[in-house]
Write a protein that holds these residues in place. Structure first.
Motif, PDB file in Angstrom:
ATOM      1  N   ARG A 278       0.756  -1.086  -0.172  1.00 36.19           N
ATOM      2  CA  ARG A 278      -0.027  -0.087   0.053  1.00 36.19           C
ATOM      3  C   ARG A 278       0.893   1.462  -0.030  1.00 36.19           C
ATOM      4  NH1 ARG A 278      -5.010   0.780   4.283  1.00 36.19           N
ATOM      5  NH2 ARG A 278      -5.366   3.205   3.642  1.00 36.19           N
ATOM      6  N   TYR A 279       2.087   1.300   0.782  1.00 38.65           N
ATOM      7  CA  TYR A 279       2.681   2.421   0.861  1.00 38.65           C
ATOM      8  C   TYR A 279       4.222   2.419  -0.122  1.00 38.65           C
ATOM      9  CZ  TYR A 279      -0.477   2.855   4.878  1.00 38.65           C
ATOM     10  OH  TYR A 279      -1.481   3.237   5.666  1.00 38.65           O
ATOM     11  N   GLY A 280       4.132   1.684  -1.204  1.00 41.11           N
ATOM     12  CA  GLY A 280       5.018   1.649  -2.174  1.00 41.11           C
ATOM     13  C   GLY A 280       6.286   1.021  -1.944  1.00 41.11           C
ATOM     14  N   TYR A 281       6.369   0.215  -1.172  1.00 37.36           N
ATOM     15  CA  TYR A 281       7.555  -0.576  -0.923  1.00 37.36           C
ATOM     16  C   TYR A 281       7.875  -1.375  -1.955  1.00 37.36           C
ATOM     17  CZ  TYR A 281       8.437   0.706   3.966  1.00 37.36           C
ATOM     18  OH  TYR A 281       8.373   1.298   5.348  1.00 37.36           O
ATOM     19  N   ASP A 282       9.265  -1.476  -2.657  1.00 35.90           N
ATOM     20  CA  ASP A 282       9.695  -2.342  -3.697  1.00 35.90           C
ATOM     21  C   ASP A 282      10.207  -3.731  -2.780  1.00 35.90           C
ATOM     22  OD1 ASP A 282       9.408  -0.120  -5.565  1.00 35.90           O
ATOM     23  OD2 ASP A 282      11.385   0.356  -5.079  1.00 35.90           O
ATOM     24  N   ARG A 283       9.816  -4.897  -3.694  1.00 35.96           N
ATOM     25  CA  ARG A 283       9.947  -6.321  -3.158  1.00 35.96           C
ATOM     26  C   ARG A 283      11.083  -6.891  -3.859  1.00 35.96           C
ATOM     27  NH1 ARG A 283       5.178 -10.475  -1.865  1.00 35.96           N
ATOM     28  NH2 ARG A 283       6.203 -11.799  -0.354  1.00 35.96           N
ATOM     29  N   LEU A 284      11.946  -7.669  -3.001  1.00 41.67           N
ATOM     30  CA  LEU A 284      13.066  -8.410  -3.761  1.00 41.67           C
ATOM     31  C   LEU A 284      12.168  -9.552  -4.259  1.00 41.67           C
ATOM     32  CD1 LEU A 284      15.934  -8.686  -4.288  1.00 41.67           C
ATOM     33  CD2 LEU A 284      16.146  -9.543  -2.236  1.00 41.67           C
ATOM     34  N   GLY A 285      12.087  -9.600  -5.579  1.00 43.29           N
ATOM     35  CA  GLY A 285      11.235 -10.866  -6.169  1.00 43.29           C
ATOM     36  C   GLY A 285       9.964 -11.086  -5.333  1.00 43.29           C
ATOM     37  N   THR A 558      -6.587   1.757  -3.940  1.00 45.18           N
ATOM     38  CA  THR A 558      -7.317   0.742  -2.868  1.00 45.18           C
ATOM     39  C   THR A 558      -8.792   1.159  -2.622  1.00 45.18           C
ATOM     40  OG1 THR A 558      -6.592   2.414  -1.055  1.00 45.18           O
ATOM     41  CG2 THR A 558      -5.216   0.318  -1.329  1.00 45.18           C
ATOM     42  N   ALA A 559      -9.047   2.374  -2.898  1.00 41.22           N
ATOM     43  CA  ALA A 559     -10.666   2.809  -2.818  1.00 41.22           C
ATOM     44  C   ALA A 559     -11.233   2.199  -3.750  1.00 41.22           C
ATOM     45  CB  ALA A 559     -10.872   4.092  -2.894  1.00 41.22           C
ATOM     46  N   PHE A 560     -10.853   2.302  -5.218  1.00 42.22           N
ATOM     47  CA  PHE A 560     -11.305   1.587  -6.454  1.00 42.22           C
ATOM     48  C   PHE A 560     -11.652   0.042  -6.034  1.00 42.22           C
ATOM     49  CE2 PHE A 560     -12.060   0.699 -10.846  1.00 42.22           C
ATOM     50  CZ  PHE A 560     -11.471  -0.451 -10.932  1.00 42.22           C
ATOM     51  N   ILE A 561     -10.567  -0.504  -5.649  1.00 42.17           N
ATOM     52  CA  ILE A 561     -10.500  -2.184  -5.262  1.00 42.17           C
ATOM     53  C   ILE A 561     -11.480  -2.258  -4.224  1.00 42.17           C
ATOM     54  CG2 ILE A 561      -9.317  -4.181  -3.970  1.00 42.17           C
ATOM     55  CD1 ILE A 561      -6.699  -2.600  -5.403  1.00 42.17           C
ATOM     56  N   ASN A 562     -11.788  -1.486  -3.255  1.00 42.62           N
ATOM     57  CA  ASN A 562     -12.900  -1.752  -2.336  1.00 42.62           C
ATOM     58  C   ASN A 562     -14.107  -1.666  -2.744  1.00 42.62           C
ATOM     59  OD1 ASN A 562     -10.900  -2.012  -0.143  1.00 42.62           O
ATOM     60  ND2 ASN A 562     -11.143   0.257   0.669  1.00 42.62           N
ATOM     61  N   ALA A 589       1.258  -4.407 -15.235  1.00 38.38           N
ATOM     62  CA  ALA A 589       0.059  -3.311 -15.608  1.00 38.38           C
ATOM     63  C   ALA A 589       0.367  -2.012 -14.800  1.00 38.38           C
ATOM     64  CB  ALA A 589      -1.092  -4.026 -15.040  1.00 38.38           C
ATOM     65  N   ARG A 590      -0.084  -0.981 -15.410  1.00 42.73           N
ATOM     66  CA  ARG A 590       0.244   0.233 -15.053  1.00 42.73           C
ATOM     67  C   ARG A 590      -0.461   0.541 -13.586  1.00 42.73           C
ATOM     68  NH1 ARG A 590      -2.197   4.378 -19.274  1.00 42.73           N
ATOM     69  NH2 ARG A 590      -4.051   4.184 -17.804  1.00 42.73           N
ATOM     70  N   GLY A 591       0.167   1.359 -12.646  1.00 36.73           N
ATOM     71  CA  GLY A 591      -0.670   1.825 -11.351  1.00 36.73           C
ATOM     72  C   GLY A 591       0.139   1.279 -10.183  1.00 36.73           C
ATOM     73  N   HIS A 592      -0.644   1.226  -9.209  1.00 37.60           N
ATOM     74  CA  HIS A 592      -0.085   1.210  -7.717  1.00 37.60           C
ATOM     75  C   HIS A 592      -0.250  -0.474  -7.632  1.00 37.60           C
ATOM     76  CE1 HIS A 592       0.066   0.648  -3.061  1.00 37.60           C
ATOM     77  NE2 HIS A 592       0.890   1.879  -3.560  1.00 37.60           N
ATOM     78  N   SER A 593       1.006  -0.915  -6.762  1.00 40.92           N
ATOM     79  CA  SER A 593       0.908  -2.374  -7.007  1.00 40.92           C
ATOM     80  C   SER A 593      -0.124  -3.034  -6.128  1.00 40.92           C
ATOM     81  CB  SER A 593       2.405  -2.707  -6.118  1.00 40.92           C
ATOM     82  OG  SER A 593       2.442  -2.198  -4.902  1.00 40.92           O
ATOM     83  N   SER A 594      -0.957  -2.353  -5.295  1.00 44.48           N
ATOM     84  CA  SER A 594      -2.003  -2.965  -4.624  1.00 44.48           C
ATOM     85  C   SER A 594      -2.994  -3.640  -5.329  1.00 44.48           C
ATOM     86  CB  SER A 594      -2.742  -1.988  -3.798  1.00 44.48           C
ATOM     87  OG  SER A 594      -3.369  -0.936  -4.466  1.00 44.48           O
ATOM     88  N   LEU A 595      -3.113  -3.431  -6.732  1.00 42.32           N
ATOM     89  CA  LEU A 595      -4.156  -3.833  -7.615  1.00 42.32           C
ATOM     90  C   LEU A 595      -3.654  -5.540  -8.163  1.00 42.32           C
ATOM     91  CD1 LEU A 595      -6.239  -3.573  -9.661  1.00 42.32           C
ATOM     92  CD2 LEU A 595      -4.750  -2.993 -11.584  1.00 42.32           C
ATOM     93  N   ARG A 596      -2.429  -5.393  -8.091  1.00 35.22           N
ATOM     94  CA  ARG A 596      -1.975  -7.077  -8.364  1.00 35.22           C
ATOM     95  C   ARG A 596      -2.011  -7.910  -7.287  1.00 35.22           C
ATOM     96  NH1 ARG A 596       2.454 -10.723  -9.287  1.00 35.22           N
ATOM     97  NH2 ARG A 596       2.058 -11.777 -11.429  1.00 35.22           N
TER      98      ARG A 596
END
Length: 762
Positions: A278-285, A558-562, A589-596
């Motif tokens: 939600r807060y834009g952290y990048d994940r290692l794989g 997240t509002a859209f997903i809700n 896909a474009r946009g914030h990672s919370s969608l995936r």
């Protein structure tokens, strides 16, 4: 003598210790990102030695990345060798590896930094496929005297990278993962000139005094052990602090039994992973390591432990993320899901965060209801006590009882053999999916075709469908959907009486007060008319349905997903979202990672313009296997004539043939490879060559066209505008490349074309 030894012309005293035959066989190697044996137990990946890698550095591959060779620097090569966990548990790593994509350092700077840490050791350094003279990128490998196990490899790599950063080199920390691939020397065709020479490529093999030995007093080992000890110390401190806080919460709960604790409730409803996304952290794989927006280094300093997180980043400490402990270099920060919410949405103010979330979950006193169990006979379980005459009737025999309706017991358990699919292998009932791709790839045409089959309850391109009514929210394209739907009924499926409902108008799924109630009323009317529940709702596209919202921001996404979830829960339908890919199509896909994170199924669409076909590939499945693929073309249909006498057209999709798919997946030819391939057909057109003979090394006689090696070589070299001394090597590289890619076959000094254009019946 050990093969690794041969690669560096080292002496016997310098050679690495031989541990097993697997070391002699070499490191795990394969070609392209899709090359995997994970579903083939008993099979083994190929091996490649340091000697062979060194030779490849002198003459790099000329392949696109999808087909280029790579290694995992481990001698464990079983079918699960690409798994990080398998390599962590069973891997035996014979080198340290570095990938430098930032800062454009020179080769001497990279090798100098490695030598400053490791001493005068053997190493191999080569430019990566995306490097240019103005933006230099490097890979370096340092062979080890003794192999490392998976845990040591990961920790030693991270320590190695930390030391490199101190030397001014910024490595990619993703190579600290035990199953991470390392691409071997390669300059793709598009980065070569007409003669096949790279626009930029450098490599250097350093024959040092020894192989790298990681003894206990080595700087890398000491730093790795220091980092391990620090992690252990920090974790112990955190566990003690968490235990103390748990006691405090329990005491508070005892004093206020009717009050819901906002922090506890938040952590019940939100995972640490949800908040990191939600807060834009990048994940290692797919690991448990993350990098915050504050970090200045490329390390992934935040670790997710499931119910809490820990960050060893000085930048996170300076930003006061969560609970900060220690001071100076020993400082770290930690917390749970709530502390992330507290920091990023309430500027670290715990009082404001508790008040805000508490207002959502704790009702005002005037809204607190009476005892929910009022009027019920208290449950008693005293042994030997006879029930009173007024006791409740036998609920076992009562089919309307809660036990009969809401639970089952082991004797009642039955295997569930039917799968809960909407489109078998692609979509599950009641779930959420995202179909994404670049503009003009055919997303809406593919999705509309699938929606038609679901509504008609007919198989979709060989995949069974368990469907029903479909509501298609066509927010883009407007009235053109009339033409698309008409074409499907008229020219492809030859039916129109199906429960497909298309709403060709904008919709706002960001602000629930705008369209949500109207959509609910529309869904209710559809169910009443169709006399069956809605199977799927299509939102085409996400961008228009967000109505000006910020796709890249966690709040709006997240509002859209809700709201999508609310629509899904209300209708019990599958919700499919059509979306665009970003500028970097490889990033998804474009946009914030919370969608995936929220979606159950993700399907990527790609247009192979050279082959003239498009692909839809399932890249994520929560409850099914990934990897489903459908290749298709857009088939133009004329609907009539407009007022100016011009034809009015639309398209429907049609499956691509197997030959088209094979052609699309064949490596693309460029530069000298392409010129040699074209030359083969020019000579055939001039009558050169003939049918292939029968016999050893050939398929059935007369099936393929073959040309003498001498004729093809003279024709190819005659077209090369380079020095005569370079033509033979260019010829050799070109024909070997075509043989490796499966275009040509060489036997008895004759070249035969192996692909369909080479068949004599053409």
């Amino acid at each position: 003598m050990n093969k690794i030894n041969i690669a560096y012309n080292a002496t016997e005293d310098q050679s690495p210790t031989t541990y097993s035959k697997s070391v002699q066989a070499g490191f795990l190697t394969a070609n392209g990102s899709y090359d995997t044996l994970k579903d083939h137990p008993g099979k083994q990946y190929a091996g490649i030695t340091m000697q062979e890698i060194a030779k490849m550095a002198e003459n790099p591959q000329a392949l696109d990345k999808l087909h280029a060779a790579w290694i995992i620097p481990s001698y464990y090569r079983e079918h699960d060798g690409r798994s990080h966990e398998a390599q962590r548990q069973r891997g035996s790593f014979g080198m340290l590896a570095v990938d430098v994509d930032e800062g454009s350092p020179s080769r001497n700077q990279v090798m100098g930094a490695i030598e400053a840490i490791c001493g005068e050791v053997h190493m191999l350094c080569y430019s990566s496929s995306g490097a240019t003279a103005d933006n230099m990128k490097w890979r370096a490998i340092v062979p080890l005297k003794q192999p490392l196990n998976g845990d040591d490899y990961s920790d030693y790599q991270q320590a190695f990278f930390t030391l490199l950063e101190r030397e001014g080199i910024t490595p990619d920390y993703v190579l600290s993962r035990p199953g991470q691939v390392i691409y071997l020397p390669n300059v793709p065709p598009e980065r070569r000139d007409e003669s096949g020479q790279p626009f930029f490529y450098q490599s250097f093999k350093s024959v040092g005094k020894r192989f790298l030995t990681l003894d206990a007093d080595h700087e890398i080992v000491m730093l790795a052990e220091e980092m391990r000890a620090e992690r252990k110390r920090v974790q112990a401190e955190i566990e003690a602090e968490r235990a103390k806080r748990q006691i405090d919460r329990e005491l508070s709960r005892a004093e206020n039994p009717d009050q819901i604790n906002p922090i506890d409730e938040f952590n019940k409803r939100h995972t640490v992973e949800d908040m990191l996304l939600r807060y834009g952290y990048d994940r290692l794989g797919s690991s448990d390591q993350w990098r915050s927006r504050y970090q200045s280094t490329k390390s992934f300093a935040t670790k997710n432990f499931g119910d809490h997180w820990v960050s060893m980043s000085g930048s996170d400490v300076a930003a006061r993320v969560g609970n900060v402990k220690g001071n100076d270099k020993a400082a770290y920060c930690w917390g749970d899901a709530f502390t992330l919410y507290q920091h990023y949405e309430h500027e670290g103010d715990v009082t404001a965060a508790v008040r805000a979330y508490g207002g959502e979950i704790n009702p005002r006193p005037d809204r607190i209801k009476d005892d929910p169990f009022e009027g019920l006979v208290p449950v008693k379980a005293e042994s030997g006590v006879e029930p009173a005459e007024e006791s409740a009737p036998d609920i076992k025999a009562n089919e309307d009882s809660l036990i009969a309706r809401t639970v089952f017991t082991p004797p009642q358990a039955m295997p569930i053999l039917s799968s809960n699919y909407l489109v078998k292998g692609w979509l599950g009932q009641g779930q959420m999916s995202v179909f994404y791709g670049p503009s003009n790839v055919g997303k809406s045409f593919l999705v509309l075709d699938m929606a038609w089959c679901i509504a008609a309850q007919r198989d979709w391109n060989g995949h069974r469908v368990c469907g029903g009514p479909v509501l298609y929210l066509a927010t883009e394209g407007g009235l053109t959907f009339h033409n698309r739907v008409y074409a499907l009924g008229k020219f492809k499926y030859h039916e129109t009486d199906i429960p497909l409902y298309v709403r060709p108008a904008p919709v706002d799924l960001l602000r629930p007060e705008v369209n949500m109630k109207e959509l609910g009323m529309l869904c209710t009317e559809i169910v009443q008319q169709a006399q069956q529940p809605i199977s799927m709702i299509v939102v085409d596209t996400l961008s228009r349905a967000m109505a000006g919202g910020n796709e890249n921001g966690p709040e709006d996404m997240t509002a859209f997903i809700n709201n999508v979830d609310k629509l899904r829960n209300f209708t019990k339908a599958h919700v499919m979202v059509v979306h665009h890919s970003g500028k970097d199509t490889a990033a998804g896909a474009r946009g914030h990672s919370s969608l995936r994170a929220a979606t159950d199924t993700e399907v990527e669409l790609e247009n192979d313009q050279e082959a003239g076909i498009r692909f839809a590939r399932a890249t994520k499945q929560r409850d099914m296997e990934t990897g489903a693929e459908f290749a298709f073309q857009l088939d133009v249909q004329q609907l009539g004539i407009d007022q100016d006498g011009d034809p009015v057209t639309t398209v429907v999709i049609k499956p691509a043939s197997q030959e088209q798919v094979e052609e699309a997946k064949r490596p693309k030819l460029r530069g000298n490879d392409k010129m040699l391939w074209e030359g083969f057909w020019l000579l055939k057109g001039e009558g050169k060559g003939g049918e292939n003979p029968a016999g050893a090394g050939w398929p059935e006689g007369g099936r393929y066209w073959v040309i003498d090696e001498k004729d093809l070589r003279e024709h190819f070299c005659g077209r090369l505008a380079i020095e005569e001394s370079s033509k033979r090597s260019a010829w050799k590289r070109a024909y070997e490349s075509l043989i490796k890619k499966g275009f040509l076959h060489l036997n008895d000094s004759k070249f035969g074309a192996l692909v369909k254009e080479g068949k004599n019946d053409q």
